[in-house]
Design a protein around this motif. Structure first.
Motif, PDB file in Angstrom:
ATOM      1  N   VAL A  30      -2.789  -0.984   4.372  1.00 29.65           N
ATOM      2  CA  VAL A  30      -2.170  -2.069   5.114  1.00 29.65           C
ATOM      3  C   VAL A  30      -1.826  -3.166   4.115  1.00 29.65           C
ATOM      4  O   VAL A  30      -2.484  -3.303   3.085  1.00 29.65           O
ATOM      5  N   PHE A  31      -0.792  -3.927   4.409  1.00 26.15           N
ATOM      6  CA  PHE A  31      -0.415  -4.976   3.471  1.00 26.15           C
ATOM      7  C   PHE A  31       0.288  -6.117   4.194  1.00 26.15           C
ATOM      8  O   PHE A  31       0.871  -5.933   5.257  1.00 26.15           O
ATOM      9  N   SER A  32       0.191  -7.278   3.595  1.00 26.13           N
ATOM     10  CA  SER A  32       0.950  -8.426   4.080  1.00 26.13           C
ATOM     11  C   SER A  32       2.275  -8.462   3.332  1.00 26.13           C
ATOM     12  O   SER A  32       2.471  -7.733   2.353  1.00 26.13           O
ATOM     13  N   GLU A  33       3.167  -9.320   3.763  1.00 23.49           N
ATOM     14  CA  GLU A  33       4.468  -9.426   3.098  1.00 23.49           C
ATOM     15  C   GLU A  33       4.311  -9.857   1.636  1.00 23.49           C
ATOM     16  O   GLU A  33       5.139  -9.505   0.787  1.00 23.49           O
ATOM     17  N   ALA A  34       3.230 -10.590   1.346  1.00 24.80           N
ATOM     18  CA  ALA A  34       2.997 -11.027  -0.037  1.00 24.80           C
ATOM     19  C   ALA A  34       2.537  -9.882  -0.929  1.00 24.80           C
ATOM     20  O   ALA A  34       2.659  -9.951  -2.154  1.00 24.80           O
ATOM     21  N   ALA A  44      -1.416   4.699  -1.762  1.00 25.79           N
ATOM     22  CA  ALA A  44      -1.798   5.329  -0.498  1.00 25.79           C
ATOM     23  C   ALA A  44      -0.781   6.380  -0.063  1.00 25.79           C
ATOM     24  O   ALA A  44       0.378   6.373  -0.476  1.00 25.79           O
ATOM     25  N   ASP A  45      -1.218   7.298   0.807  1.00 21.81           N
ATOM     26  CA  ASP A  45      -0.322   8.310   1.358  1.00 21.81           C
ATOM     27  C   ASP A  45       0.643   7.703   2.364  1.00 21.81           C
ATOM     28  O   ASP A  45       1.785   8.155   2.506  1.00 21.81           O
ATOM     29  N   GLU A  46       0.181   6.682   3.076  1.00 22.45           N
ATOM     30  CA  GLU A  46       1.016   5.955   4.025  1.00 22.45           C
ATOM     31  C   GLU A  46       0.677   4.473   3.919  1.00 22.45           C
ATOM     32  O   GLU A  46      -0.422   4.109   3.504  1.00 22.45           O
ATOM     33  N   VAL A  74      -5.213   7.948  12.834  1.00 21.39           N
ATOM     34  CA  VAL A  74      -6.251   7.666  11.840  1.00 21.39           C
ATOM     35  C   VAL A  74      -7.623   7.978  12.426  1.00 21.39           C
ATOM     36  O   VAL A  74      -7.914   7.652  13.580  1.00 21.39           O
ATOM     37  N   ASP A  75      -8.466   8.603  11.627  1.00 20.02           N
ATOM     38  CA  ASP A  75      -9.813   8.975  12.085  1.00 20.02           C
ATOM     39  C   ASP A  75     -10.831   7.863  11.880  1.00 20.02           C
ATOM     40  O   ASP A  75     -11.798   7.746  12.635  1.00 20.02           O
ATOM     41  N   ALA A  76     -10.658   7.075  10.792  1.00 17.07           N
ATOM     42  CA  ALA A  76     -11.688   6.093  10.449  1.00 17.07           C
ATOM     43  C   ALA A  76     -11.071   4.894   9.728  1.00 17.07           C
ATOM     44  O   ALA A  76      -9.991   4.994   9.135  1.00 17.07           O
ATOM     45  N   ILE A  77     -11.781   3.782   9.783  1.00 16.59           N
ATOM     46  CA  ILE A  77     -11.373   2.564   9.092  1.00 16.59           C
ATOM     47  C   ILE A  77     -12.453   2.178   8.099  1.00 16.59           C
ATOM     48  O   ILE A  77     -13.643   2.099   8.453  1.00 16.59           O
ATOM     49  N   HIS A  78     -12.055   1.949   6.852  1.00 20.00           N
ATOM     50  CA  HIS A  78     -12.967   1.384   5.860  1.00 20.00           C
ATOM     51  C   HIS A  78     -12.555  -0.073   5.649  1.00 20.00           C
ATOM     52  O   HIS A  78     -11.426  -0.350   5.241  1.00 20.00           O
ATOM     53  N   PRO A  79     -13.475  -1.030   5.897  1.00 17.29           N
ATOM     54  CA  PRO A  79     -13.091  -2.447   5.836  1.00 17.29           C
ATOM     55  C   PRO A  79     -13.216  -3.091   4.460  1.00 17.29           C
ATOM     56  O   PRO A  79     -12.801  -4.246   4.289  1.00 17.29           O
TER      57      PRO A  79
END
Length: 490
Positions: A30-34, A44-46, A74-79
């Motif tokens: 995941v990413f912000s515009e910055a 990442a793959d996606e 998605v199966d899991a989230i790593h924070p």
């Protein structure tokens, strides 16, 4: 588990994704515009954009993160650490959405997220705690009387605090009420919770923490300690493992105490139990961090355990593949957090572009980073550029490798903590292990680095002049192949 979304950015996102890839699992960034052009996004793959640069519009938008997880199967989230990593409500939302949260259960996170609740939870296990009030202050007069009984100086602390916010040292009775109001105000502004408590202020404290790891089957181990006493503004900047001062006996006692803390709240996944240690080697429970720590690489270097891999295995229901007896300390590791900060100007942020960025390499050298040459350090987030880690067969070798690695780490375009790192690793107090959390206050001034830089510049100039003079003494061949002497012979 086939696909994991990493709900973070920068070096920690990239570090987590490397292990995810090693395990044959797909990753989603995941990413912000910055951060659109950040290395973790391309690795990442996606990847999906969360929104505007501000954290509240991007990395703290839990609802949007969960929605993307459903959309991308998605199966899991790593924070990671920071952002939503210790948000119990987010962890619960993730689980309710049918997604695995790679971390502790929400209830354990909630309990240990409050210093007061944590103290209440662990006190039945006879774990040493700093003398003080273990509940929120409601009556100022009673708190003031308790402070007198404990004896000044005392520390007023925010229950939901961290990073030095909502914390005030009180030296005398007359300052108590004013400092308490300041602590409450800052705690409310920073955490939305003005609860504060008091405890005895340990005058020469060392910050020593224990890494723990627990599965879902009651197996809990500790992976030894990390020394994190070199701090600025109550935030760590240099860490090492193991500590230079712990005896095997104290290490064993602290490790056992940390395991009991984890068991007190049915903890699973990785976690860190933090202790204060006084100048008589007495240790006291401070708090528990319910996430992967920034400084986890030094533990990985001395144990050979990939902590992110263990987190993922635990999250997918596997038992720990080793016991406490299987673990041993191998050598020594030190870490420097390379921040975009100016150590010559009170460590203020130094935002700019990495016009030169060349990382050190070599045996026992590790760089966890999230930037490349030409990138700009955004103003919206923590200014850490990289974590520089070195490992040696002993502490002396690890320090020597670190000093060389700092010298070979070329960063231009902004100020960094690299010169401060050199100062620390060359300082006698650090080398001898005779330091505490007041190292910066007691030993460091910007002038010391400036003097060192001036001396280095003068030495370089003298070397240059000496080389030039020596070159003048060497007989140089005549550049022309034909000479007047040859012409006269003709």
């Amino acid at each position: 588990m086939k696909k994991i979304l990493v709900a973070n950015r920068g070096e920690i996102a990239l570090r987590i994704m490397r292990t995810i890839r090693k395990m044959g699992i797909q990753s989603v960034a995941v990413f912000s515009e910055a951060d659109r052009n950040s290395p973790h996004v391309s690795f990442a793959d996606e990847a999906v954009c969360l929104g505007a640069p501000a954290s509240a519009s991007s990395y703290l938008n839990g609802d949007k993160i969960i929605a993307y997880c459903k959309e991308l199967a998605v199966d899991a989230i790593h924070p990671g650490y920071g952002f939503l990593s210790e948000n119990a409500d987010f962890a619960r939302q993730v689980e309710e959405a049918g997604i695995t949260f790679i971390g502790p259960r929400a209830e354990a996170m909630r309990v240990m997220g409050s210093k007061l609740a944590a103290k209440e939870c662990v006190k039945q296990y006879n774990i040493p705690m700093v003398p003080g009030i273990d509940k929120a202050i409601e009556d100022v007069a009673v708190a003031k009387e308790t402070a007198r009984q404990i004896g000044y100086p005392i520390l007023i602390k925010a229950s939901a605090g961290g990073g030095g916010k909502g914390m005030r040292i009180v030296e005398k009775d007359a300052d108590f009420e004013e400092q308490m109001q300041r602590a409450i105000s800052e705690a409310e502004a920073s955490f939305g919770d003005g609860s504060v408590f008091i405890e005895k202020y340990v005058t020469s404290p060392r910050h020593v923490e224990i890494q723990v790891l627990a599965d879902n089957y009651g197996n809990t181990v500790h992976l030894f300690e990390r020394e994190c006493s070199i701090q600025r503004r109550h935030q760590k900047v240099v860490e090492e493992a193991p500590s230079a001062i712990l005896t095997p006996e104290i290490r064993k006692k602290m490790g056992e105490a940390a395991v009991m803390v984890a068991r007190s709240c049915n903890y699973t996944s990785t976690g860190t139990v933090e202790f204060l240690m006084d100048d008589k080697m007495n240790f006291y429970f401070l708090e528990m961090n319910t996430r992967l720590q920034v400084e986890h690489p030094v533990t990985e270097m001395i144990t050979g355990i990939d902590l992110v891999e263990e987190q993922i295995k635990i999250a997918r229901g596997e038992k720990l593949s080793f016991t406490q007896d299987d673990l041993a300390i191998n050598g020594h590791a030190v870490e420097l957090r390379v921040y975009a900060e100016d150590p010559l100007n009170n460590f203020l942020p130094s935002i700019g572009t990495l016009s030169t960025y060349i990382k050190p390499q070599g045996e026992g050298v590790r760089v966890d980073d999230g930037y490349e040459e030409g990138m700009q350090i955004p103003i919206y987030y923590d200014p850490m550029i990289a974590k520089l880690v070195t490992h040696g067969k002993d502490r002396t070798e690890a320090i020597q490798k670190m000093k060389m690695a700092i010298k070979n780490f070329k960063i231009e375009g902004l100020s960094t903590t690299l010169p401060f790192g050199t100062f620390v690793f060359e300082h006698e107090a650090f080398i001898r292990g005779k330091f505490d959390t007041h190292f910066v206050k007691n030993h460091y001034t910007p002038e010391l680095i400036k003097e060192k830089q001036k001396a280095n510049a003068e030495a370089a100039a003298l070397i240059g002049v000496k080389y030039w003079l020596e070159q003048q003494k060497i007989l140089k061949p005549v550049e022309h192949k034909t000479t007047s002497w040859k012409r006269r012979l003709a």
